[in-house]
Design an enzyme around this catalytic site. Structure first.
Site, PDB file in Angstrom:
ATOM      1  N   SER A  87       0.831  -1.196   0.000  1.00 40.28           N
ATOM      2  CA  SER A  87       0.000   0.000   0.000  1.00 40.28           C
ATOM      3  C   SER A  87       0.872   1.255   0.000  1.00 40.28           C
ATOM      4  O   SER A  87       1.675   1.447  -0.917  1.00 40.28           O
ATOM      5  CB  SER A  87      -0.961  -0.031   1.191  1.00 40.28           C
ATOM      6  N   HIS A 191      -8.193   1.453  -0.864  1.00 42.25           N
ATOM      7  CA  HIS A 191      -8.140   0.505  -1.984  1.00 42.25           C
ATOM      8  C   HIS A 191      -9.533   0.005  -2.384  1.00 42.25           C
ATOM      9  O   HIS A 191      -9.708  -1.149  -2.749  1.00 42.25           O
ATOM     10  CB  HIS A 191      -7.194  -0.654  -1.657  1.00 42.25           C
TER      11      HIS A 191
END
Length: 310
Positions: A87, A191
């Protein structure tokens, strides 16, 4: 063959930066980064409580700064054979690979954190980790509840993201085989489609970046593939805020490349824990404090640049 990896949001804990600032020049370096991005990283890394550093706009720059600082403490001669990040850790990895310089990486992640915090404020959302269970069964169950499998991490771990109501429903109705559902220390459904408003702001910020192509293989969260062009790396960094993290595919690439050791920069622990379960035979080390540096240097000296076939 050694891969250097950087953790994502949720890895931060109060005061975790404190021992690193005792290293020569570290406090000055972090102070300069703080001035460059308008955020007191020293305060947040040493004095702030858990709730303060849970703030997306704070946590993301803090994690990238910690990763860059701990990696630099290994020494200039340290050269991994591949890099990756989970991430927001992908921005740290982009700096490791030479795609961005450190200050540019921190300015970009500051924009990312602010944009994602703004997007997260629209609806109360969050993320929870599912431990255990069959991935296919879990994904189908999440979709039934309206949740997104935002992180597919491998080693039996999937992270669900969505509204707090959807996550509460997951707590009450776990997928078959899942041992536990653990709420993560994040402030939004990262996300997922909830982050779509942040993408446009990152696209604009990306236009001002000065880029270089990766100096070492850069493994992308999007699909686990290595990316050879700096522009392609940044395009993926922009898009990944609203798309799932496929760390499982990154680890498959590590295996394909012949990785024999993995070092996770500060605040290490999460990715090494996954690797211990998913990559048997691969030696792992997490940089938690400067006390871990000597062991990391030894592991790097033993594995970096080694012939994987040997």
């Amino acid at each position: 063959m050694l891969v250097l990896v950087a953790p994502g949001q949720g890895a931060q804990t109060p005061g975790f930066l404190t021992p690193w600032l005792d290293l020569p020049g570290a406090a000055d370096r972090v102070g300069a980064w703080s001035d460059a991005i308008g955020l007191d990283l020293v305060h947040y890394g040493t004095k702030a409580d858990a709730e303060e550093i849970r703030d997306t706009a704070v946590a993301q720059p803090l994690l990238v700064a910690a990763g860059l600082l701990s990696a630099s403490a290994l020494g200039d001669s340290v050269a991994p054979d591949a890099v990756a990040g989970h991430s927001v850790g992908e921005i740290t990895a982009a700096a490791f690979a030479g795609v961005l310089d450190d200050t540019a990486a921190l300015r970009f992640v500051r924009t990312r954190g602010l944009a994602m915090a703004e997007a997260a404020a629209v609806t109360e959302t969050g993320m929870s980790a599912l431990l255990g269970g069959d991935p296919d069964v879990s994904v189908a169950h999440l979709e039934k509840l309206g949740l997104t499998p935002a992180n597919v991490n491998g080693a039996g771990q999937i992270v669900a993201a969505g509204t707090m109501e959807q996550l509460a429903a997951l707590d009450a109705d776990k997928p078959e085989g899942v041992r536990r559902v653990v709420a993560l220390k994040v402030a939004g459904a990262f996300h997922t489609h909830h982050m779509a408003p942040a993408v446009a702001k990152l696209e604009e910020a990306a236009q001002a970046l000065s880029l270089s192509d990766p100096k070492v293989p850069y493994v992308s969260n999007k699909d686990g593939e290595t990316v050879a062009k700096g522009a392609d790396v940044v395009t993926r960094l922009v898009g990944q805020v609203a798309n799932p993290v496929r760390w499982d595919l990154c680890m498959e690439t590590f295996q394909r490349l012949g990785v024999t050791a993995l070092v996770e920069v500060c605040p290490g622990g999460t990715l090494t824990g996954i690797a211990k379960r998913a990559l048997p035979g691969v030696k792992t080390l997490a940089l938690k404090t400067p006390d871990d540096l000597d062991a990391a240097r030894e592991l790097i000296a033993e594995h970096a640049g080694a012939d994987a076939a040997a």
